[in-house]
Design an enzyme around this catalytic site. Structure first.
Site, mmCIF file in Angstrom:
data_model
loop_
_atom_site.group_PDB
_atom_site.id
_atom_site.type_symbol
_atom_site.label_atom_id
_atom_site.label_comp_id
_atom_site.label_asym_id
_atom_site.label_seq_id
_atom_site.Cartn_x
_atom_site.Cartn_y
_atom_site.Cartn_z
ATOM 1 N N TYR A 182 0.840 -1.088 0.193
ATOM 2 C CA TYR A 182 -0.066 -0.147 -0.094
ATOM 3 C C TYR A 182 0.856 1.098 -0.193
ATOM 4 C CZ TYR A 182 -3.463 -3.144 1.393
ATOM 5 O OH TYR A 182 -4.590 -4.334 1.526
ATOM 6 N N LYS A 190 -0.923 -8.068 -3.086
ATOM 7 C CA LYS A 190 -2.456 -7.633 -2.788
ATOM 8 C C LYS A 190 -2.195 -5.965 -2.957
ATOM 9 C CE LYS A 190 -6.174 -7.657 0.523
ATOM 10 N NZ LYS A 190 -5.873 -6.838 1.879
#
Lengths: 256, 256, 256, 256, 256
Positions: free
Chosen positions: C142, C173
């Site tokens: 992220y 992810k």
């Protein structure tokens, strides 16, 4: 029992230690003269003065310790030069201190420093290792830094003493509060951990110092770790003799 | 099952612990008097008061723990002096705590502190080691520091409880939200992790404290870890008796 | 081959994972209600919903994982409370995760944070250990912190995906860029590393979410890790069913 | 001799390496297109272009390295996103790099950064481990950060080269100073450590780049590690051929 | 005795060392020319000049040390580029230094730096390891940073020397105070630890430098570690000869 580890330094449950780590902590030019800059002089004073222990950094112990007085090796240290929050890191392993003949290791914690957590953790580790190796762990606990206004108030000195108990120190070396009544609160807070007064700078008169010693002993402490008030003294052995009388023979400063 | 590790501290799935780490966390002058400064008094109170566990730092356990009440050793700690973001580092190994007889280790996490990450990581490591050695890992989780406005809101207390679950704690010690309904959200968030209320400062009346205990139990918690509300009490054993009735006999504060 | 380590989570090369680490990352009061605060409900949803994997922190896995769906244990984590540059440290060893039955470990890297270097180094170490123990290392990447303006731009999302490749992740992810064309650049940048979309907050309509899933699959991704859009849904199993149709049966959102 | 460790990468004492760590250092959107985003294309270019070595991060090596060209694994790395003083930490162990077939490890040091000390220490440790395992340690030394004004001055480039010698690198990768005379001072400062020019961003014309290569070789360097000027080129194999003629056949840019 | 570890570097209790770590500490462009940039020239000078020891970083020792003069390997180092508080970290293990033939390791401590604690701790650890491996630990002690006004005052130079004693150094390398009388206080403060003057930048005349050497020897020091005043000299061997006469034959600068 935990107290037994201090046995090498006790006579009748009391003790008089000679401290000599000022070369690192303050520098030679602040505290030493041509005589006491020489560690041999200190070792000799420890013997002649009948001290129950002598406190050296490892380097001094390696070169000058003769084995005639029980040894405490300071295992952390710093100079007085850096300006930030006080922090003192480990410079000697417990294993090495023991190999030099130490019966105890000493570690300084600056309580209230922004770096307090690091020193508490280090001491916690060192305490366990010292005990595993069969020697005492003595905490020099000096409140100092951002969180400390007055480092000799009754409250802060008792906090220092208590921290020694909580972390499993065999003995604590703390500053004097100025009077016996308030110092006895520190002794109570230590709850059985041996309390030693830190000698501090040379007092203007011998009596002023002996008065402090008297107050400390009346408060139930074990004794003191004295440096400058002995080895800066014109006659260190005589001064040691007077202190000894106060500690062990329960004399008043005047009698001593 | 994870819960089984708390079995030594449970009676019928409920528990009343006596906390005594304030000597390090707050200092002796803030919380202690001539009576309760002495750890023997606390040990005695733990026994006479029928407590299911007693919480000590290692130094106190080494000198005063008698083995008659199950032991929790706090393995980190700090003083109240430093001014920065709260951080508490490990001062006792799990191995040492177990060697002292501990059936659980306690670790404090200041959730929301700028140093949170360090404490989460430490607890994660300690939890695994505790479980390997067959003892419980109890998380004291106190929201505090830059990221925390109100440390007793329903939301933040539930966050604290949940963090205990996520990190694998066997039990969490958290503050009371002020009412049973909101506290039950914390208990639900813990999802089976044993929830203990942190006793906090002495309340103005005994009833005020018992009311909190009642609310905590009604919310589905396991019990509480109480310190000052017992050992600062004029009659600690009587106060313990009253708390016990609320916890184990499901009494109201008035009945207790 | 590296990809084989993801095999337990794949069906025909595609995958639908159920994420449930929000209790730590966001807190229970932000994302949970009385139903989904209970990890049993999530475990049940994972099974009934036909998920190919479930993501837990170790504490949740220890108490609620039943073994019926392949397990991913997140090995780092933080709360949303601290204000500084984002950093998340390891709270679970790879060894422990594997002992809980994990077939993969998950680790979050905040790309662009002032603490990025620490997380890259940690992931590098964890990746090697995971592979030594025969499980996959999945990187949650992220972009966040001082170096990041827009964390869903085509450029930054591709950078996140690429970082996973460079550091040897088995899967990444990452967030959705908003359209399939730009997301396909991230998939290309990953160069064979399995790409999972991070589900994100609940969308206003189911179709809005399914549209994202469609775009992700069209871009060549492996699947998604979804949490709130399933377990905050009125009917999680039905929603899972719809997502499954998009992923595995190549349905449009309208068909699904 | 230390130089022997570079033997796998040398032909007649000269070398041409293909660098491909830009995916992590700069991000795919800055340097890559649909063709060179694929590491297979790079591996193929390394083979067809007759390169003496190829530089990958471990993740790329794990998936795409075919063993047909000697391998250098970069063992630290960072993204271009963080704003503070540059620091790059170890993300791959030397042991793992060797297990992937690496004949050398690469490590980047940002000389002059506030974090310089950390990187010097890391490289010192990695150098010893690399040599213990029989592979070369190559230092990418880029002056950058608070202490650096101009990173291509004669003085700073020579400082970078010299640092490689002092720390025991087998080779250094440094920037070009702009002319052969000043670059020869860097080569002299390296005192036998193999000097490679860092290729840098794509030049406006091929000749401009070949001119640099000529200058570097005339200064006594071993060769260069080139990336963008080859794999961003319309015809990478042809460009590699031209560079090879300058390096190995001592051709001028015009002849090549 | 501790002093014996310095025996390889002594002749009649005196010593003249050739220092050559300036390539890292200052950079080649500041101190070197076409001749002395080459470590072979220095090695040759050490032999022809009759030096009792030569000081290299590990990289130089690995490539250029011939074994004909006793070796000291510096095990930490930094460049002159970073702007913050001075800190120098370990870049070479003691084990590796010994494997290169070193009879001593050298470590620089910036006394008074905000990073002092880190360097004291590192030196403490290195000292013990050096002694375990049978080699000397020499402390380069340079007061520098936030806590230092004047790094050549009598007080600060003596503090540097004393720190060497306290931490168990076999020898200290310190700056000259400017006159023999004040330097003798540093020698006394070292209490038996071998004192070496740090040669410093090239003086305007040879006599000016020889005068310093004379003052140092008269103060009771062991000798000096000289670099630039020899290898920047037009005739290094002749200059070495003159210094040798001052040190070993007790000559005046004029006689030498």
């Amino acid at each position: 029992m935990a107290q037994d580890r201090m046995a090498p330094f006790l006579r009748g449950g009391k003790s008089m230690l000679l401290a000599y780590d000022q070369g690192l902590e303050h520098g030679p030019s602040k505290d030493f003269d041509e005589r006491n800059v020489d560690p041999s002089f200190i070792m000799e004073t420890a013997i002649k003065g009948g001290f129950n222990g002598v406190v050296f950094q490892k380097g001094v112990a390696e070169r000058f310790y003769t084995g005639k007085v029980p040894l405490i090796v300071k295992v952390n240290g710093k100079t007085s030069l850096p300006q930030g929050e006080p922090v003192s890191k480990q410079v000697c392993t417990v294993e090495h201190a023991v190999s030099l003949g130490a019966k105890a290791v000493g570690y300084t914690i600056y309580l209230g420093s922004a770096c307090e957590a690091e020193m508490l953790a280090d001491f916690g580790r060192i305490q366990e290792e010292a005990h595993r190796r069969g020697v005492a762990a003595i905490a020099w606990i000096y409140p100092r830094g951002e969180g400390v206004q007055n480092d000799t108030s009754k409250e802060i000195v008792a906090y220092a003493a208590r921290t020694g108990l909580e972390l499993g120190a065999d003995a604590v070396k703390i500053k004097y509060t100025g009077d016996s009544a308030s110092f006895s609160w520190a002794v109570k807070s230590a709850a059985g951990v041996r309390v030693f007064m830190s000698g501090g700078p040379k007092t203007s008169t011998d009596e002023a110092f002996l008065q402090q010693v008297r107050g400390v002993m009346d408060a139930g402490a074990t004794g003191l770790a004295v440096g400058r008030n002995v080895w800066q003294h014109r006659d260190p052995v005589m001064m040691a003799e007077r202190i000894r009388k106060v500690i062990f023979e329960n004399k008043s400063p005047e009698e001593a």
